[in-house]
Design a protein around this motif. Sequence first.
Motif, PDB file in Angstrom:
ATOM      1  N   ALA A  89     -32.536  -2.748  18.155  1.00  0.00           N
ATOM      2  CA  ALA A  89     -31.839  -1.825  19.057  1.00  0.00           C
ATOM      3  C   ALA A  89     -30.353  -2.034  18.831  1.00  0.00           C
ATOM      4  N   ILE A  90     -29.686  -0.986  18.382  1.00  0.00           N
ATOM      5  CA  ILE A  90     -28.258  -1.119  18.063  1.00  0.00           C
ATOM      6  C   ILE A  90     -27.448  -0.007  18.708  1.00  0.00           C
ATOM      7  N   ASP A  91     -26.158  -0.240  18.822  1.00  0.00           N
ATOM      8  CA  ASP A  91     -25.221   0.804  19.241  1.00  0.00           C
ATOM      9  C   ASP A  91     -25.233   1.869  18.145  1.00  0.00           C
ATOM     10  N   ASN A  92     -25.417   3.130  18.545  1.00  0.00           N
ATOM     11  CA  ASN A  92     -25.495   4.194  17.537  1.00  0.00           C
ATOM     12  C   ASN A  92     -24.156   4.450  16.849  1.00  0.00           C
ATOM     13  N   ARG A  93     -23.056   3.932  17.398  1.00  0.00           N
ATOM     14  CA  ARG A  93     -21.733   4.197  16.816  1.00  0.00           C
ATOM     15  C   ARG A  93     -21.399   3.152  15.752  1.00  0.00           C
ATOM     16  N   CYS A  94     -21.093   3.644  14.566  1.00  0.00           N
ATOM     17  CA  CYS A  94     -20.753   2.745  13.453  1.00  0.00           C
ATOM     18  C   CYS A  94     -19.478   1.968  13.777  1.00  0.00           C
ATOM     19  N   PRO A  95     -19.477   0.642  13.513  1.00  0.00           N
ATOM     20  CA  PRO A  95     -18.264  -0.146  13.803  1.00  0.00           C
ATOM     21  C   PRO A  95     -17.082   0.218  12.900  1.00  0.00           C
ATOM     22  N   HIS A  96     -17.322   0.981  11.833  1.00  0.00           N
ATOM     23  CA  HIS A  96     -16.214   1.396  10.963  1.00  0.00           C
ATOM     24  C   HIS A  96     -15.374   2.464  11.650  1.00  0.00           C
ATOM     25  N   MET A  97     -15.908   3.692  11.773  1.00  0.00           N
ATOM     26  CA  MET A  97     -15.124   4.760  12.399  1.00  0.00           C
ATOM     27  C   MET A  97     -15.923   5.541  13.438  1.00  0.00           C
TER      28      MET A  97
ATOM     29  N   LEU B  89     -22.870  -4.629  13.226  1.00  0.00           N
ATOM     30  CA  LEU B  89     -23.545  -3.770  14.199  1.00  0.00           C
ATOM     31  C   LEU B  89     -23.513  -4.441  15.559  1.00  0.00           C
ATOM     32  N   LYS B  90     -23.433  -3.634  16.590  1.00  0.00           N
ATOM     33  CA  LYS B  90     -23.635  -4.185  17.937  1.00  0.00           C
ATOM     34  C   LYS B  90     -25.121  -4.069  18.247  1.00  0.00           C
ATOM     35  N   LYS B  91     -25.747  -5.209  18.516  1.00  0.00           N
ATOM     36  CA  LYS B  91     -27.182  -5.213  18.792  1.00  0.00           C
ATOM     37  C   LYS B  91     -27.446  -5.456  20.264  1.00  0.00           C
ATOM     38  N   TYR B  92     -28.518  -4.875  20.730  1.00  0.00           N
ATOM     39  CA  TYR B  92     -28.954  -5.086  22.112  1.00  0.00           C
ATOM     40  C   TYR B  92     -30.261  -5.874  22.129  1.00  0.00           C
ATOM     41  N   ASP B  93     -30.401  -6.712  23.152  1.00  0.00           N
ATOM     42  CA  ASP B  93     -31.692  -7.360  23.375  1.00  0.00           C
ATOM     43  C   ASP B  93     -32.658  -6.319  23.923  1.00  0.00           C
ATOM     44  N   TRP B  94     -33.913  -6.524  23.648  1.00  0.00           N
ATOM     45  CA  TRP B  94     -34.929  -5.590  24.135  1.00  0.00           C
ATOM     46  C   TRP B  94     -36.191  -6.372  24.450  1.00  0.00           C
ATOM     47  N   LYS B  95     -37.081  -5.716  25.147  1.00  0.00           N
ATOM     48  CA  LYS B  95     -38.392  -6.318  25.401  1.00  0.00           C
ATOM     49  C   LYS B  95     -39.397  -5.186  25.538  1.00  0.00           C
ATOM     50  N   ILE B  96     -40.659  -5.545  25.386  1.00  0.00           N
ATOM     51  CA  ILE B  96     -41.710  -4.549  25.584  1.00  0.00           C
ATOM     52  C   ILE B  96     -42.509  -4.964  26.812  1.00  0.00           C
ATOM     53  N   LYS B  97     -42.656  -4.017  27.722  1.00  0.00           N
ATOM     54  CA  LYS B  97     -43.434  -4.267  28.932  1.00  0.00           C
ATOM     55  C   LYS B  97     -44.254  -3.015  29.213  1.00  0.00           C
ATOM     56  N   ASP B  98     -45.531  -3.188  29.398  1.00  0.00           N
ATOM     57  CA  ASP B  98     -46.440  -2.069  29.701  1.00  0.00           C
ATOM     58  C   ASP B  98     -46.311  -0.928  28.688  1.00  0.00           C
ATOM     59  N   GLY B  99     -46.160  -1.277  27.391  1.00  0.00           N
ATOM     60  CA  GLY B  99     -46.109  -0.252  26.340  1.00  0.00           C
ATOM     61  C   GLY B  99     -44.783   0.470  26.241  1.00  0.00           C
ATOM     62  N   THR B 100     -43.789  -0.008  26.963  1.00  0.00           N
ATOM     63  CA  THR B 100     -42.476   0.638  26.957  1.00  0.00           C
ATOM     64  C   THR B 100     -41.421  -0.331  26.426  1.00  0.00           C
ATOM     65  N   ILE B 101     -40.499   0.211  25.634  1.00  0.00           N
ATOM     66  CA  ILE B 101     -39.373  -0.600  25.148  1.00  0.00           C
ATOM     67  C   ILE B 101     -38.249  -0.523  26.181  1.00  0.00           C
ATOM     68  N   TRP B 102     -37.785  -1.685  26.599  1.00  0.00           N
ATOM     69  CA  TRP B 102     -36.686  -1.783  27.559  1.00  0.00           C
ATOM     70  C   TRP B 102     -35.483  -2.393  26.841  1.00  0.00           C
ATOM     71  N   ILE B 103     -34.302  -1.900  27.179  1.00  0.00           N
ATOM     72  CA  ILE B 103     -33.072  -2.386  26.570  1.00  0.00           C
ATOM     73  C   ILE B 103     -32.230  -3.119  27.620  1.00  0.00           C
ATOM     74  N   LYS B 104     -31.674  -4.236  27.163  1.00  0.00           N
ATOM     75  CA  LYS B 104     -30.787  -4.982  28.069  1.00  0.00           C
ATOM     76  C   LYS B 104     -29.350  -4.530  27.851  1.00  0.00           C
ATOM     77  N   LEU B 105     -28.748  -3.990  28.880  1.00  0.00           N
ATOM     78  CA  LEU B 105     -27.344  -3.586  28.797  1.00  0.00           C
ATOM     79  C   LEU B 105     -26.469  -4.723  29.301  1.00  0.00           C
ATOM     80  N   ASP B 106     -25.234  -4.737  28.797  1.00  0.00           N
ATOM     81  CA  ASP B 106     -24.345  -5.863  29.076  1.00  0.00           C
ATOM     82  C   ASP B 106     -24.068  -6.051  30.564  1.00  0.00           C
ATOM     83  N   GLU B 107     -23.839  -4.959  31.255  1.00  0.00           N
ATOM     84  CA  GLU B 107     -23.506  -5.113  32.668  1.00  0.00           C
ATOM     85  C   GLU B 107     -23.926  -3.900  33.429  1.00  0.00           C
TER      86      GLU B 107
END
Length: 104
Positions: free
Chosen positions: A40-48, A86-104
């Motif tokens: 799971a990554i930030d969709n925005r490229c760190p270049h531009m 790349l900026k990566k996000y932590d994630w987990k799978i619970k009940d067949g769903t992917i959950w993303i951890k946001l910073d705040e």
Amino acid sequence: MEEDYFVALEEKDLKDGTMKFVSVEGEPILLIKQAGKIFAIDNRCPHMGCGFSGGTLDGMCLICPCHDWCFNLETGEYKEEPSMKLKKYDWKIKDGTIWIKLDE
Ligand code: FES
């Protein structure tokens, strides 16, 4: 903490070798499954800032559509300039769903 995680996508909707753009709490996030691993990554490229969702996958390389830079999914690094990551996000799978951890 549990409440830092937000629903992103059903796990079954992320097929191996593909990527899916999702907006999670307004954050543009790209989910990728490659070789059985989920990223799971930030969709925005760190270049531009181009959107990776218009790019391509080549093995563990995510290629930005704007300048063809190849980012390694596992290390997050652009191979010519490893400080560009790349900026990566932590994630987990619970009940067949992917959950993303946001910073705040
Ligand atoms: S904006 Fe992605 S490589 Fe330039």
